[in-house]
Design a protein around this motif. Sequence first.
Motif, short mmCIF file in Angstrom:
data_model
loop_
_atom_site.label_atom_id
_atom_site.label_comp_id
_atom_site.label_asym_id
_atom_site.label_seq_id
_atom_site.Cartn_x
_atom_site.Cartn_y
_atom_site.Cartn_z
N ASP A 797 0.95 -1.17 -0.05
CA ASP A 797 -0.13 0.08 -0.05
C ASP A 797 0.84 1.26 -0.03
N LYS A 798 0.43 2.35 -0.47
CA LYS A 798 1.16 3.62 -0.69
C LYS A 798 1.49 4.09 0.79
N LEU A 799 0.94 3.65 1.74
CA LEU A 799 0.95 4.16 3.13
C LEU A 799 2.46 3.91 3.42
N VAL A 805 8.83 8.44 3.57
CA VAL A 805 8.95 9.97 3.13
C VAL A 805 9.13 10.60 4.55
N ALA A 806 8.30 9.93 5.57
CA ALA A 806 8.45 10.86 6.98
C ALA A 806 9.63 10.62 7.48
N LEU A 807 10.24 9.39 7.37
CA LEU A 807 11.52 8.99 8.18
C LEU A 807 12.76 9.80 7.29
N MET A 819 3.14 12.55 10.93
CA MET A 819 3.00 11.55 9.73
C MET A 819 3.31 10.19 10.24
N ILE A 820 4.66 10.14 10.78
CA ILE A 820 4.93 8.66 11.35
C ILE A 820 3.88 8.08 12.17
N LEU A 821 3.26 8.59 13.05
CA LEU A 821 2.19 8.31 14.23
C LEU A 821 0.96 7.88 13.46
#
Length: 958
Positions: A797-799, A805-807, A819-821
């Motif tokens: 999934d794109k998730l 990207v958040a990392l 974003m990560i949470l």
Amino acid sequence: MGIRLTGFSTPVIGAEWEYTDKKKTVEETTPSLKIESCHKIKVFISSRHGDNGKYDRVRSQLKKTIEETGLAYVYTFEQEAASTLTVRNHFSWVLEDSDLCIFLIDNADGVSPGVQKEIDIVKRNNKKALYYFCDETSQEKTAIEQSLVNSLYAKSKTVHRFEDLSQNGAQALIDDISYIYHHYCQGRLLPKEDEEENRTRDLNLNNISEQRIITVPKSVVKNIDKCKDYIHNLVFGYSRGYLLDKNTKVKTSELDEWGNQFLEVLFGDKTIKSFNTGMFLETLAEEQAEDYHSLVCQRWNAIQAYYLGNVDDAIKLLEGALKQAKDQSKPDWVIQDILIDLRNLQWVSNTEHNCFFESQAQKELNEFQEELYYPSLDRIHNSLQGKYISGLYKKKIESPYSVTLGNDFNQYVELLASSFMVSICNGSLTHILLFYDELRDFIFYLSSKYDDWNFKKDLLKYAVFKGSEKEIKGLQDAYPELLNMMTEKDAKEIIMFCANEPVRYKRFSSELLAMRAVGYYLNESDYSIYEKELLGKIQKWIQNDSKTLINGQNIFLCLSGVGHRMAQDKLADICCSFMESHFSRWYMDMFKFIAKTIDLNKLNNSLATRLIQDIISVMDNEQERQQVSYAPGFLCVFRKQSKDITEELDSKIAEVFPHYYNGDYLLETQSEDEVDYLAYISDYLEKIEENNLNQGKNGHYFGHASREIAIIRNILISENIICPTEVMDKMISIVTDTLLISKEDIVTKLDAVSLLICIALKYKDDLKRNIGVFRNVVEKADEIEDIDMTFLSSNIDKLSLKIAVALLGTAIGMDCFPMILEGMAYLKDDIATTISVTRILIEYLENTDEVVFQKNIEAVVLQNALQWLNCDHIDIRWNATRILLKLLRNPENHHLINQKVVELIDNDCVYIKNLILRSIYEVPGITKVTQHYILEKCKNDPCFVVRMVASEIEKEKK
């Protein structure tokens, strides 16, 4: 002075007594030894009321006797205080809230309307009940006593003196509690079945017998207790006799005895030669019409031939049975059933002789317009499936506060036994063989409801017997405890069960898969025996000109499963035999096996030379050479193991595979001083740039033979390379285009994010110079997700890309915690996406030994990693364990992670154990106590490989 026992306080321990000589009692006050239960049983006593005579006296005495045990609280209406409720409501509500009801009935008085209402309430609510009948003045049984025959929840007893009711009632309560507790400790406790299940049984079994179908004798569903006992013992490990009252009459018949004997044939207790087919058919003849019985005899001759291993003879016999059925105009379902048997045996024969074509039987089956329906079997199977669904549904919706201690599976067993008996009475070989699957389905149902390892072991046993590698691997991945709790006895049982397969090539296939699955768990003696037998069969198969080819696909699966336990020379000899026999269809499997298992340095010189020469001969053969290119990794492995032995092979690779030789091969095999890493990086960047332009162009999408971006990242991480500024800037630009512009698949884009993270964490100057480019990628994360066709080729999934990207944002100093949470919260049960996220987290942490997450991000990652450890999928647990080991860089995590790795060593599979074993002296934060425990535990692990790795590590430490 005498002592009189006056009561028990718990089912486990505690007693109360008094001195019978009152004059000699000790006057000092001593503490009471009586222990009262905190959770007393609620007992309701029901009998006639208001006679101010025998019933009132007995109820009062029974109440006193029961309550003196300390186990129960007894309700009697006349001893309760006044209430605003009506008498009827008071009685009924208290009764519904009770655990047990004791009925006191004198045959001479009969059952009063009030007692009858209470009996109705008990039946409606499935309450446990003890019925006591007194025949002191009347021997004639009441109607209620007769109705209790075969009652599920009620026990009854007849006493001969009315005064005995009080003592017998209390004694029965104590006996019942002790009985239940005993069987609870033995795992045999039986809770309630509901009325719906009873109706299901009545609908599907009794109706079958009432139809009096000529093919199925009535005894099939009426008198099959021996078959039921055998099946019950097979599944649960104990006979139904443990659960039945000693006065229960066994319902059996001569056919039941024959069914029991054939079950022994199916499950390995006896051979087909010990089963007297003729006498069985004589017994069956008494229950079937003559013409139909003649047909069944034909089919049983085929069954006997099949179990003797004579498949072709069985086919001829079935062809005769088919002709007879058509000549006698038997019902369509009978003809179709014979056709199915015939088709399946023709398929077995065709497979055995390596000829594949549609059978005549299948062609005839295709001509039938109506769907096949078995009058008896389909009803039984539908009932079974309905019960499975109902049981799983109830399991899903039950209260989290409810406790299930066991179940009465008599109805399931009865349906299974009925299905089996119908199959053998019809002489249906297909349904006899399907009985293994029916039993497996039942065991799976049990394993879904109850946490009993033996059920999971049996699932593995039947998957091995079936010869399904996919099913075996799925079970091992889904149930990590399956192998962790395996003993040498269990392993031997699984291998021995394969002998029940009568067809030689299918038995060989099962034996290969069995050794792969549990070979590491056999003791030394058993392993030596089975290894010798199996190697002999493999060599015989290789030399046999009329071999069954389908067995070849399982040979290297088997060898890879025991490769670390088998001598290297034996493994290499088999590989050489394959190449010398030109078995090219299995070369790719063999080359992958060689890459993982064979070590040239552990072979004797002559065998190592033979192996290399055989590989060179394959590469000289134009028709076989292509197989090497499909799995060339072993060539790099051999070159790194020994340059002296592989000089000629090295030259041959350069000759026949120049592109591979100058690319991945030299990159893998040359020393650091010899490799021009910058040249490789430049070549890969050109390829990446070309893919960015061409992927999705004019609607054309293509896959990749290699992951160039991932290779560049591995070079940057593993080697101390200083890239020129222009190379790094070009790399960042091209990989950014992969993310923002190209229509590459999500796996490639995740590789691109991972490479950018590597640059951000390891090459600070290049990050500083291109910080605007990095920020632009993070800020346009939503645009990356919305690119058309990005996710066409993956289940991921794109998730996962959003989290990646958040990392990246975190790596360059941006606040991406929300974003990560949010991303972690939406992972849920998506296996492919979770694997992807765990991989990107590991890649983040492995860039350098100093990399740590921010405090808030680390807390989220740690929490999720602990949850992932409970996942069924091995890849997720593997990645979660690696994440935990990386998180040991933070001293605050040491205590928790030390606890978790100990739990994993105790409970998880061989792969996780070896991962931890190889890390305990390499990562910071593992305490000496934990190290010692893990090493000692693994030295005595049931798995050979775990013991081997533990021994190697112990030697290294010394």
